[in-house]
Scaffold this motif. Sequence first.
Motif, PDB file in Angstrom:
ATOM      1  N   PHE A  97       1.161 -11.755   6.808  1.00 36.18           N
ATOM      2  CA  PHE A  97       2.358 -10.927   6.839  1.00 36.18           C
ATOM      3  C   PHE A  97       1.988  -9.481   6.557  1.00 36.18           C
ATOM      4  N   LYS A  98       2.966  -8.615   6.723  1.00 40.23           N
ATOM      5  CA  LYS A  98       2.841  -7.218   6.315  1.00 40.23           C
ATOM      6  C   LYS A  98       3.820  -6.962   5.170  1.00 40.23           C
ATOM      7  N   TRP A  99       3.408  -6.087   4.261  1.00 45.97           N
ATOM      8  CA  TRP A  99       4.271  -5.690   3.157  1.00 45.97           C
ATOM      9  C   TRP A  99       5.173  -4.534   3.571  1.00 45.97           C
ATOM     10  N   MET A 100       6.371  -4.494   3.036  1.00 48.33           N
ATOM     11  CA  MET A 100       7.198  -3.294   3.060  1.00 48.33           C
ATOM     12  C   MET A 100       7.206  -2.764   1.630  1.00 48.33           C
ATOM     13  N   MET A 101       6.732  -1.529   1.427  1.00 48.10           N
ATOM     14  CA  MET A 101       6.487  -1.042   0.069  1.00 48.10           C
ATOM     15  C   MET A 101       6.891   0.420  -0.081  1.00 48.10           C
ATOM     16  N   LYS A 102       7.000   0.868  -1.339  1.00 52.88           N
ATOM     17  CA  LYS A 102       7.334   2.254  -1.625  1.00 52.88           C
ATOM     18  C   LYS A 102       6.241   3.186  -1.102  1.00 52.88           C
ATOM     19  N   ARG A 103       6.663   4.321  -0.550  1.00 49.14           N
ATOM     20  CA  ARG A 103       5.686   5.270   0.003  1.00 49.14           C
ATOM     21  C   ARG A 103       4.755   5.827  -1.076  1.00 49.14           C
ATOM     22  N   GLN A 104       5.200   5.837  -2.343  1.00 50.22           N
ATOM     23  CA  GLN A 104       4.369   6.377  -3.426  1.00 50.22           C
ATOM     24  C   GLN A 104       3.080   5.590  -3.599  1.00 50.22           C
ATOM     25  N   LEU A 105       3.096   4.296  -3.178  1.00 43.79           N
ATOM     26  CA  LEU A 105       1.894   3.470  -3.329  1.00 43.79           C
ATOM     27  C   LEU A 105       0.761   3.933  -2.416  1.00 43.79           C
ATOM     28  N   ARG A 106       1.090   4.760  -1.439  1.00 37.27           N
ATOM     29  CA  ARG A 106       0.057   5.308  -0.570  1.00 37.27           C
ATOM     30  C   ARG A 106      -0.922   6.186  -1.364  1.00 37.27           C
ATOM     31  N   ASN A 107      -0.488   6.693  -2.513  1.00 42.01           N
ATOM     32  CA  ASN A 107      -1.311   7.592  -3.314  1.00 42.01           C
ATOM     33  C   ASN A 107      -2.214   6.875  -4.310  1.00 42.01           C
ATOM     34  N   VAL A 108      -2.109   5.544  -4.406  1.00 44.57           N
ATOM     35  CA  VAL A 108      -2.969   4.793  -5.320  1.00 44.57           C
ATOM     36  C   VAL A 108      -4.402   4.827  -4.782  1.00 44.57           C
ATOM     37  N   PRO A 109      -5.389   5.247  -5.588  1.00 45.39           N
ATOM     38  CA  PRO A 109      -6.767   5.329  -5.096  1.00 45.39           C
ATOM     39  C   PRO A 109      -7.256   4.012  -4.493  1.00 45.39           C
ATOM     40  N   PHE A 110      -7.920   4.097  -3.355  1.00 43.65           N
ATOM     41  CA  PHE A 110      -8.484   2.978  -2.619  1.00 43.65           C
ATOM     42  C   PHE A 110      -7.393   2.058  -2.059  1.00 43.65           C
ATOM     43  N   LYS A 113      -5.068   3.703   0.680  1.00 39.95           N
ATOM     44  CA  LYS A 113      -5.735   3.854   1.975  1.00 39.95           C
ATOM     45  C   LYS A 113      -5.901   2.511   2.678  1.00 39.95           C
ATOM     46  N   ALA A 114      -6.187   1.475   1.890  1.00 42.76           N
ATOM     47  CA  ALA A 114      -6.324   0.138   2.475  1.00 42.76           C
ATOM     48  C   ALA A 114      -4.993  -0.340   3.043  1.00 42.76           C
ATOM     49  N   CYS A 115      -3.906  -0.102   2.313  1.00 44.73           N
ATOM     50  CA  CYS A 115      -2.581  -0.490   2.799  1.00 44.73           C
ATOM     51  C   CYS A 115      -2.216   0.256   4.077  1.00 44.73           C
ATOM     52  N   GLU A 116      -2.588   1.518   4.118  1.00 44.43           N
ATOM     53  CA  GLU A 116      -2.332   2.318   5.321  1.00 44.43           C
ATOM     54  C   GLU A 116      -3.135   1.786   6.505  1.00 44.43           C
ATOM     55  N   ALA A 117      -4.403   1.449   6.259  1.00 45.47           N
ATOM     56  CA  ALA A 117      -5.259   0.910   7.323  1.00 45.47           C
ATOM     57  C   ALA A 117      -4.741  -0.432   7.830  1.00 45.47           C
ATOM     58  N   ILE A 121       4.034  -1.234   5.752  1.00 51.13           N
ATOM     59  CA  ILE A 121       5.145  -0.332   6.047  1.00 51.13           C
ATOM     60  C   ILE A 121       5.583   0.370   4.777  1.00 51.13           C
ATOM     61  N   PHE A 122       5.424   1.675   4.750  1.00 55.79           N
ATOM     62  CA  PHE A 122       5.817   2.475   3.595  1.00 55.79           C
ATOM     63  C   PHE A 122       7.257   2.941   3.787  1.00 55.79           C
ATOM     64  N   VAL A 123       8.102   2.586   2.849  1.00 50.06           N
ATOM     65  CA  VAL A 123       9.521   2.948   2.936  1.00 50.06           C
ATOM     66  C   VAL A 123       9.684   4.397   2.515  1.00 50.06           C
ATOM     67  N   ASP A 124      10.148   5.213   3.457  1.00 46.74           N
ATOM     68  CA  ASP A 124      10.323   6.644   3.218  1.00 46.74           C
ATOM     69  C   ASP A 124      11.813   6.979   3.294  1.00 46.74           C
ATOM     70  N   LYS A 125      12.379   7.387   2.172  1.00 45.72           N
ATOM     71  CA  LYS A 125      13.819   7.665   2.099  1.00 45.72           C
ATOM     72  C   LYS A 125      14.134   9.155   2.117  1.00 45.72           C
ATOM     73  N   ARG A 126      13.174   9.983   2.536  1.00 43.45           N
ATOM     74  CA  ARG A 126      13.374  11.428   2.497  1.00 43.45           C
ATOM     75  C   ARG A 126      14.115  11.931   3.735  1.00 43.45           C
ATOM     76  N   GLY A 127      15.290  11.381   3.955  1.00 40.72           N
ATOM     77  CA  GLY A 127      16.119  11.845   5.062  1.00 40.72           C
ATOM     78  C   GLY A 127      16.282  10.796   6.137  1.00 40.72           C
ATOM     79  N   PRO A 128      17.322  10.937   6.972  1.00 42.52           N
ATOM     80  CA  PRO A 128      17.655   9.945   8.015  1.00 42.52           C
ATOM     81  C   PRO A 128      16.521   9.689   9.004  1.00 42.52           C
ATOM     82  N   SER A 129      15.790  10.735   9.405  1.00 38.51           N
ATOM     83  CA  SER A 129      14.723  10.545  10.388  1.00 38.51           C
ATOM     84  C   SER A 129      13.588   9.708   9.820  1.00 38.51           C
TER      85      SER A 129
END
Length: 252
Positions: A97-110, A113-117, A121-129
């Motif tokens: 499966f794939k995780w749906m997670m908070k975008r802040q977790l993208r900043n966790v070292p190592f 980056k692994a989650c991004e690779a 799916i990083f949930v981004d709530k910074r506006g409708p787009s």
Amino acid sequence: MKYIYRIYQLFIAVPLIAVYTVITAIAVIVGCAVGNGHFWGYYPGKVWSWFIVRMMLLPVKVDGRENIKKGQSYVFVANHQGAFDIFLIYGFLGRNFKWMMKRQLRNVPFVGKACEAAHFIFVDKRGPSKIRETYDQARATLCDGMSLVVFPEGARSFTGHMGKFKRGAFMLADDLQLPVVPLTINGSFNVMPRTRDMKFVLWHPLKLTIHKPIMPQGKGADNIRNLEDESYKVVMSGLVPEYQGEVDNPDQ
């Protein structure tokens, strides 16, 4: 025994987990760059999660694996008791499966980056787009035959009790007419509640209950509401009595 367990964590478990975390992250990043992203985005993380739980000597029980069918895409929704929810689901659900997670977790070292690779799916709530972009990415993932795991509360509990569910996961399930599989996690709050982040793990059994899928009933607002309400009731029904009942989560 408490102090022996803490010494074990400090000098054996944590150093080994730290090293293995770096190795796993590198394997995911490199593997996804050169090979099968579905394989490298899941199996190294699954073994890493299994390794963490086992290194912490935590007993695990899983009920209901017979409720999910091979080859079927699902939207899995789970209560969010603590940090070990991730290791329990990733290591023991037994489904790619794939995780749906908070975008802040993208900043966790190592790990970020692994989650991004791995195309989590990083949930981004910074506006409708940004919200629409997140939703489109999740839809594309599910259309590709993959399953998705979501914590619809959106944040870990402060009390062990469930907060309210948000509708995003159920809107996706409605849009693609996919079954929703409720997951109930017990024990994670006792192991490491969010109020004890970065402190010693407390020994406690973990249990993952995989409930029967909830099938779509039509399409639209009524189906979304039904999937949300039924999932909430089912997840709640699997909790131990100590954590039954809804408690507002100020972080939602």
